[in-house]
Write a protein that holds these residues in place. Structure first.
Motif: not given
Length: 126
Positions: A65-74
């Motif tokens: 399982t690949i989980t992506f989390s993001f915000d304006d910084d990366g």
């Protein structure tokens, strides 16, 4: 990346190298959502593919399982396997190359056990 989105994006895939393109394209789209430059998105694509191939080779008959989390910084990517630990990496193994490449491309890279996982973080600017 202190304010990561609460809208995680997750893929669960068979550990088959043929699926690397799906991982690359998802990583590129998440990078675009985070506002990364074209060059930084290319780094994301490369890191995602390398991590997927590395994780797949550790458990070729399993799934991950690949989980992506993001915000304006990366972006942070977590590749979690159904294994408790990664096999031992020996000198000359392709996994040793993957460790070097991921450490060079990512702002932060960790290989952890219990469960086996790779955690990569890339900021919007190199």
């Amino acid at each position: 990346m202190s304010n990561l989105t609460e809208r995680p994006i997750a893929l669960t895939l068979a550990a088959e190298p043929d699926l690397a393109r799906l991982v690359r394209m998802t990583a590129a789209n998440v990078g675009a959502l985070a506002g990364m430059s074209v060059d930084r998105i290319e780094d994301m694509r490369m890191a995602a593919e390398e991590a997927f191939i590395y994780a797949s080779s550790a458990d070729p008959d399993g799934a991950l399982t690949i989980t992506f989390s993001f915000d304006d910084d990366g972006v942070r990517m977590t590749f979690e396997l159904a294994l408790d630990a990664f096999p031992t990496v020996k000198e000359g193994d392709p996994a040793a190359y993957a460790d070097l490449l991921l450490a060079a491309v990512c702002d932060s890279y960790e290989r952890a056990d219990g469960p086996a996982r790779l955690v990569l973080a890339l900021g919007t600017d190199a």
